[in-house]
Scaffold this motif. Structure first.
Motif, PDB file in Angstrom:
ATOM      1  N   VAL A  88       0.851  -1.191   0.000  1.00 24.89           N
ATOM      2  CA  VAL A  88       0.000   0.000   0.000  1.00 24.89           C
ATOM      3  C   VAL A  88       0.889   1.244   0.000  1.00 24.89           C
ATOM      4  O   VAL A  88       1.822   1.338   0.798  1.00 24.89           O
ATOM      5  CB  VAL A  88      -0.928   0.021   1.231  1.00 24.89           C
ATOM      6  N   GLY A 148      -2.240   1.013  -4.604  1.00 30.53           N
ATOM      7  CA  GLY A 148      -1.570  -0.280  -4.502  1.00 30.53           C
ATOM      8  C   GLY A 148      -2.578  -1.354  -4.148  1.00 30.53           C
ATOM      9  O   GLY A 148      -3.576  -1.529  -4.822  1.00 30.53           O
ATOM     10  N   ARG A 149      -2.340  -2.041  -3.065  1.00 29.47           N
ATOM     11  CA  ARG A 149      -3.266  -3.084  -2.633  1.00 29.47           C
ATOM     12  C   ARG A 149      -4.623  -2.467  -2.311  1.00 29.47           C
ATOM     13  O   ARG A 149      -4.754  -1.264  -2.179  1.00 29.47           O
ATOM     14  CB  ARG A 149      -2.707  -3.805  -1.405  1.00 29.47           C
ATOM     15  N   THR A 150      -5.614  -3.291  -2.149  1.00 30.52           N
ATOM     16  CA  THR A 150      -6.965  -2.801  -1.914  1.00 30.52           C
ATOM     17  C   THR A 150      -7.003  -1.978  -0.634  1.00 30.52           C
ATOM     18  O   THR A 150      -7.017  -2.501   0.476  1.00 30.52           O
ATOM     19  CB  THR A 150      -7.955  -3.965  -1.830  1.00 30.52           C
ATOM     20  N   ASN A 204      -9.349  -2.438   2.367  1.00 24.67           N
ATOM     21  CA  ASN A 204      -9.156  -3.550   3.299  1.00 24.67           C
ATOM     22  C   ASN A 204      -8.392  -3.138   4.551  1.00 24.67           C
ATOM     23  O   ASN A 204      -8.292  -3.932   5.490  1.00 24.67           O
ATOM     24  CB  ASN A 204      -8.383  -4.688   2.634  1.00 24.67           C
ATOM     25  N   TYR A 205      -7.852  -1.928   4.548  1.00 20.46           N
ATOM     26  CA  TYR A 205      -6.930  -1.516   5.591  1.00 20.46           C
ATOM     27  C   TYR A 205      -7.518  -0.465   6.518  1.00 20.46           C
ATOM     28  O   TYR A 205      -8.216   0.458   6.081  1.00 20.46           O
ATOM     29  CB  TYR A 205      -5.652  -0.952   4.961  1.00 20.46           C
ATOM     30  N   TYR A 261       2.407   0.299   6.873  1.00 22.75           N
ATOM     31  CA  TYR A 261       2.650   1.181   5.734  1.00 22.75           C
ATOM     32  C   TYR A 261       2.491   2.632   6.162  1.00 22.75           C
ATOM     33  O   TYR A 261       1.534   2.979   6.854  1.00 22.75           O
ATOM     34  CB  TYR A 261       1.662   0.859   4.600  1.00 22.75           C
TER      35      TYR A 261
END
Length: 120
Positions: free
Chosen positions: A1, A25-27, A30-31, A109
């Motif tokens: 991320v 970046g990543r979903t 979800n974070y 991150y």
């Protein structure tokens, strides 16, 4: 991320600013995302956090009632609305992401910081 914080600036005491944290970046949805700050000569400290869904939020005592964290998962954005700013809020503000929302600095991150300066 990857995280990009923005929105800092110079404001007078009693004023308002809105910080933004853009995720990529990543979903991102979800974070959990946290905001932290670091004043000159001080350790980085927790300010606020929001769960992945936005269903729960957490604040350090010194900002409760003045700051509001929110997110727009459709835009991969998290915001920190800061009202009634005080000189002691002056710091570099960072956003961070992790799978779990915590009030510690143990986030995986981190974005670069954005400087908030509150003049008296």
């Amino acid at each position: 991320v990857q995280l990009q914080a923005s929105g800092g600036g110079l404001v007078q005491a009693g004023g308002s600013l809105r910080l933004s944290c853009a995720g990529s970046g990543r979903t991102f949805s979800n974070y959990a995302v946290g905001w932290f700050r670091q004043a000159p000569g001080k350790e980085r400290e927790f300010v606020a956090a929001i769960t992945w869904s936005g269903g729960s939020t957490y604040y350090t005592d010194s900002v409760k009632g003045r700051f509001t964290i929110s997110r727009d998962n459709a835009k991969d954005m998290v915001y920190l609305q800061m009202n009634s700013l005080k000189p002691e809020d002056t710091a570099v503000y960072y956003c961070a992401a992790d799978l779990q929302a915590t009030m510690t600095i143990l986030y995986d991150y981190w974005g670069q910081g954005t400087l908030v300066t509150v003049s008296s």
